[in-house]
Design a protein around this motif. Structure first.
Motif, mmCIF file in Angstrom:
data_model
loop_
_atom_site.group_PDB
_atom_site.id
_atom_site.type_symbol
_atom_site.label_atom_id
_atom_site.label_comp_id
_atom_site.label_asym_id
_atom_site.label_seq_id
_atom_site.Cartn_x
_atom_site.Cartn_y
_atom_site.Cartn_z
ATOM 1 N N ARG A 150 1.372 -1.449 -0.721
ATOM 2 C CA ARG A 150 0.101 -0.024 -0.217
ATOM 3 C C ARG A 150 1.524 1.198 0.043
ATOM 4 O O ARG A 150 0.667 2.327 -0.618
ATOM 5 N N SER A 151 2.236 1.349 0.495
ATOM 6 C CA SER A 151 2.688 2.396 0.792
ATOM 7 C C SER A 151 3.559 2.034 -0.479
ATOM 8 O O SER A 151 3.330 4.177 -0.705
ATOM 9 N N VAL A 152 4.224 1.215 -1.375
ATOM 10 C CA VAL A 152 4.661 1.153 -2.217
ATOM 11 C C VAL A 152 3.630 2.250 -3.411
ATOM 12 O O VAL A 152 3.811 2.617 -4.403
ATOM 13 N N ALA A 153 2.196 1.350 -3.288
ATOM 14 C CA ALA A 153 1.134 2.285 -4.568
ATOM 15 C C ALA A 153 1.078 3.740 -3.713
ATOM 16 O O ALA A 153 0.584 4.788 -4.982
ATOM 17 N N GLN A 154 1.650 4.425 -3.319
ATOM 18 C CA GLN A 154 0.713 5.564 -2.255
ATOM 19 C C GLN A 154 2.282 6.002 -3.352
ATOM 20 O O GLN A 154 1.731 7.473 -3.607
ATOM 21 N N GLN A 155 2.856 5.546 -3.028
ATOM 22 C CA GLN A 155 4.478 6.936 -3.241
ATOM 23 C C GLN A 155 4.451 6.312 -5.006
ATOM 24 O O GLN A 155 4.910 7.634 -5.644
ATOM 25 N N GLU A 156 4.480 5.658 -5.991
ATOM 26 C CA GLU A 156 4.380 5.414 -7.234
ATOM 27 C C GLU A 156 2.815 6.508 -7.363
ATOM 28 O O GLU A 156 2.672 7.002 -8.618
ATOM 29 N N LYS A 157 1.526 6.263 -6.949
ATOM 30 C CA LYS A 157 0.851 7.951 -7.212
ATOM 31 C C LYS A 157 1.188 9.566 -7.107
ATOM 32 O O LYS A 157 0.981 9.903 -8.182
#
Length: 476
Positions: A150-157
């Motif tokens: 979830r943190s990886v997805a937030q960083q990519e966003k």
């Protein structure tokens, strides 16, 4: 005769270049095109349990992993479990020396006779809820993985948003003004992977280590070679995959499974964004608010009788046409040109930018490439010349057994029979050499009365529907 009514014998060519039966295709009354499941956007209307018919919000369903909390499936045969009541003798709360009858409940399967008592679950004093759940030993590890990704997805966003506005140079608006530091820090999903997260925050740190492959595997237990295998006590693959968290090896470890939640979905045309199918909100209702199936707007083509086909020999094949609309139709048969529709398939299969954005629901719809469809006919067909008139649908005429051919000037060589809104057409089919099945194609041109057209538009339009018919096997 049952094989003549198979829906796969007659298929229509969708606007995306896929052949589908008339029961699996839709007709958009706004853009006047055929739509299949690959060229429509699927939207979830309601989430409900198929057993208790309780509606569930999407957020609650996501937390419950799309399962109902009160309904269960049998872990042995996947049948719905029912709650059974029985009475037991229990000590009286007033006098411990006396016993009184008390009603308790347990789960039982009416199909395979499995009960919750087989696995050692205690009987409950209430009919709903209260059943003990099986603990997953890998729960904490799985939760840490979810938080990490979830943190990886937030960083990519955040990276995508930064790149989107980086080319816009302005003296008054910068990226920091648009995404201010306090607002970014206030996001709940912000993690140390983001450059705006405070350093040294141990509350949000995730100690994740990459998994390493190893050549060593655990050995088999000694009793597997010495004890006799009892197949009735060993679970099969379907029973194990029904519980992916535990994957029990023995039937004594089977626990009741929470019932999966079903959805009622609506279909929307991707081009004009109008609904093609929309069900009722009530889960127990089987009616549709909007149901634009091609079965209600396109003439239905059926095979009448099976004939014996021989290679390179002309044979008369009879098909029926049915008018499903309450308006008269004028039909005509045109030759099928495979090259034109093969080019249409290649145009649809060209790569896009990753999907189309549905502006009505702001959901990105990924284009599904259609499967490869062979549009080359294996038989030649002599199509009837001229036009054929189909009468409007009349429910009272279904009880009239007399032919109405006298009121129409039909060519007896073309029209075999006529009854109400149905008509039989003779086609001369000549199978090609060295083919096992004869498939013919033609374009059905008909006049469609558009019921959603405005006053300035024409209500009657002429449409062309490509049709492929599997005539049958060819004998030498």
């Amino acid at each position: 005769m049952a094989h003549l009514f198979k829906v796969d014998r007659v298929r229509l060519l969708c606007s995306c270049g896929v052949l589908k039966p008339i029961t699996a295709i839709y007709f958009c009354r706004h853009c006047l095109k055929l739509r299949c499941g690959n060229c429509v956007s699927h939207e979830v209307d309601t989430l409900f349990c198929p057993n208790c018919l309780e509606n569930m919000p999407s957020t609650e369903a996501r937390l419950k992993k799309n399962r109902c909390a009160n309904c269960f499936d049998c872990p042995s045969c996947c049948h719905t479990l029912s709650t059974r009541a029985t009475s037991i003798q229990a000590p009286s709360p007033e006098d411990s020396n006396k016993t009184v009858a008390r009603k308790v409940y347990y789960l039982a399967c009416t199909s395979c006779r499995w009960t919750s008592r087989d696995v050692g679950l205690k009987d409950q004093t209430v009919a709903t809820g209260g059943w003990s759940e099986q603990d997953n030993e890998h729960y904490k590890y799985l939760q840490s993985l979810l938080e990490h990704y979830r943190s990886v997805a937030q960083q990519e966003k955040l990276d995508r948003e930064r790149k989107r506005f980086s080319h816009r140079k302005s003296a008054y608006l910068s990226l920091t003004d648009k995404y201010s530091l306090p607002s970014l820090l206030g996001r709940k999903s912000l993690t140390p992977l983001s450059p705006y997260a405070p350093k040294g925050d141990s509350s949000q740190s995730l100690d994740m280590t990459a998994s390493e492959a190893t050549a060593e595997v655990e050995g088999l237990p000694d009793e597997i070679f010495t004890e006799e295998v009892v197949l009735s006590s060993v679970t099969d693959m379907e029973q194990r995959m029904a519980s992916p968290e535990w994957q029990p090896e023995k039937t004594s470890d089977l626990y009741p499974l929470h019932k999966h939640i079903l959805v009622k979905r609506s279909l929307r045309c991707r081009h004009c964004e109008h609904n093609l199918s929309k069900p009722e909100y009530n889960p127990s209702s089987i009616k549709f608010k909007i149901q634009l199936g091609a079965f209600y707007h396109v003439p239905e083509v059926r095979m009448i009788r099976q004939v014996e086909l021989k290679s390179e020999v002309e044979t008369c094949v009879q098909v029926s046409l049915c008018n499903p609309t309450p308006h008269d139709m004028t039909l005509a048969f045109l030759p099928f040109v495979p090259e034109a529709y093969t080019a249409m398939q290649q145009k649809v299969e060209e790569p896009t930018d990753g999907g189309s954005l549905n502006t009505s629901s702001m959901v990105r719809v990924v284009d599904i490439p259609p499967e490869k469809t062979d549009l080359t006919p294996s038989a030649d067909v002599a199509l009837p010349q001229g036009q054929v008139i189909l009468a409007a649908r009349d429910d009272t005429a279904e009880y009239d057994d007399q032919d109405s051919i006298s009121s129409y000037k039909d060519d007896p060589l073309v029209v075999a029979w006529r009854r109400a809104n149905k008509v039989g057409i003779n086609l001369l089919v000549t199978p090609k050499a060295n083919v096992s099945r004869a498939k013919v194609g033609f374009v059905l041109r008909y006049d469609y009365t558009n019921t959603v057209a405005t006053a300035s538009e024409s209500r009657t339009v002429t449409l062309n529907i490509p049709v492929m018919v599997d005539v049958g096997t060819v004998s030498e």
